[in-house]
Design an enzyme around this catalytic site. Structure first.
Site, PDB file in Angstrom:
ATOM      1  CB  VAL A 187      -0.984   0.165   1.212  1.00  0.00           C
ATOM      2  CG1 VAL A 187      -1.868   1.257   1.254  1.00  0.00           C
ATOM      3  CG2 VAL A 187      -2.000  -1.163   1.372  1.00  0.00           C
ATOM      4  CB  CYS A 188       1.076   4.236   0.476  1.00  0.00           C
ATOM      5  SG  CYS A 188       1.398   5.853   0.450  1.00  0.00           S
ATOM      6  CB  THR A 189       5.997   5.206  -0.016  1.00  0.00           C
ATOM      7  OG1 THR A 189       5.712   5.166   1.399  1.00  0.00           O
ATOM      8  CG2 THR A 189       5.571   6.319  -0.529  1.00  0.00           C
ATOM      9  N   GLY A 245      -2.504   2.089  -4.065  1.00  0.00           N
ATOM     10  CA  GLY A 245      -2.076   3.493  -4.240  1.00  0.00           C
ATOM     11  C   GLY A 245      -2.060   4.342  -2.909  1.00  0.00           C
TER      12      GLY A 245
END
Length: 229
Positions: free
Chosen positions: A101-103, A151
Site C-alpha cells: 500500500v502507498c510507498t 495507491g
C-alpha cells in the site's frame, strides 16, 4: 474456507492507515490470521504520533500466504535495514500474494520483488518505482500476476477489497463491504492531483519539500546502494 495467513511489515514511521485499513478488511477474509511483524515486540511508533504493538517478530514468521508492506516516512530507513529487507525478500519469495500500500511498493521494489512488474504507489512518489525496475501504473489498485499494489493511504482499503474478491469471491467481498459500511461519500473532492487543482498540489509540494527536502536524492541513493541502475 481454507486458512490464510497475512503478514504486515510494521516499522517506525509507518503511515498507520496504510496498515490498519487493509488489515481490518483482510482480517475478515475468513479463517484468516493477521500478524504485524517487526524486529521485536516493542511498541512501534507510527507517523500519526501513536504506537502499534507488533504481534510477532522476523524470527518467528518466515512465511505467509499474503505479504503486505505499508508505506510511510520510514520507507527509506527500511530499505537500508538489512534485517528488514532480508525478511521481506524471504517471505516474498514464497508468498502466494506479494502486496503493498502507498510507498510500501518502493520497499517491495528495493527488495527486488517488483522487477518487471506493473505497480502503483502514492502519486507523489509514483515515478520512483522505475528506479527499482517496476513499471509505474497510475491506478488505485494494480494487479500483475501475484503482485498487487495499492495507491496512497486510503487506497489500501480499495486494494484490500479487490484482493478479497480475488481470493474469496465477489459475494464474500460485498458482504464484508456491507458489514464495514464502506460507502465512501467524501465531503470534499480533492483526493487526487487532478481534482485538487494546481494551487493545492503546489502547496502540498512545498510542505513536503520542507518536511523531507532530500527525499528524491535519498531514494536515488538507496536504489544505487542496493544495486539498481
Amino acid at each position: 474456507m481454507s486458512p490464510i495467513s497475512i503478514a504486515f511489515l510494521l516499522f517506525p514511521g509507518v503511515t498507520q492507515l496504510d496498515l490498519t485499513g487493509p488489515a481490518q478488511v483482510l482480517s475478515r477474509l475468513g479463517e484468516a490470521k493477521v500478524d504485524l511483524v517487526w524486529k521485536s515486540r516493542d511498541p512501534v511508533m507510527t507517523d500519526a504520533g501513536f504506537a502499534i504493538m507488533p504481534t510477532t517478530t522476523f524470527d518467528e514468521i518466515k512465511e505467509a500466504d499474503i505479504l503486505c508492506i505499508p508505506g510511510g516516512v520510514g520507507v527509506t530507513s527500511v530499505m537500508m535495514d538489512e534485517d528488514a529487507m532480508a525478511w521481506v525478500r524471504g517471505v516474498g519469495s514464497t508468498a502466494r500474494w506479494v502486496t503493498s500500500v502507498c510507498t510500501g511498493s518502493l520497499i517491495l521494489g528495493a527488495a527486488g520483488l517488483l522487477k518487471g512488474y506493473k505497480a502503483t504507489s502514492h502519486w507523489a512518489w509514483h515515478d520512483n518505482l522505475s528506479l527499482f525496475g517496476a513499471e509505474p501504473v497510475k491506478a488505485r489498485t494494480v494487479f500483475d500476476r501475484n503482485r498487487v499494489t495499492g495507491g496512497g493511504v486510503t487506497a489500501g482499503i480499495d486494494f484490500a477489497f479487490a484482493l478479497m474478491a480475488k481470493i474469496r469471491g465477489e459475494e464474500h467481498a460485498k458482504m464484508i463491504q456491507l458489514a464495514l459500511e464502506y460507502d465512501p461519500a467524501p465531503p470534499l473532492d480533492s483526493g487526487s492531483p487532478e481534482k485538487a487543482g494546481e494551487a493545492i498540489v503546489a502547496a502540498y509540494a512545498e510542505r513536503m519539500a520542507a518536511l523531507a527536502p532530500n527525499r528524491g536524492a535519498e531514494m536515488q541513493d538507496a536504489a544505487a546502494q542496493l544495486g539498481f541502475s
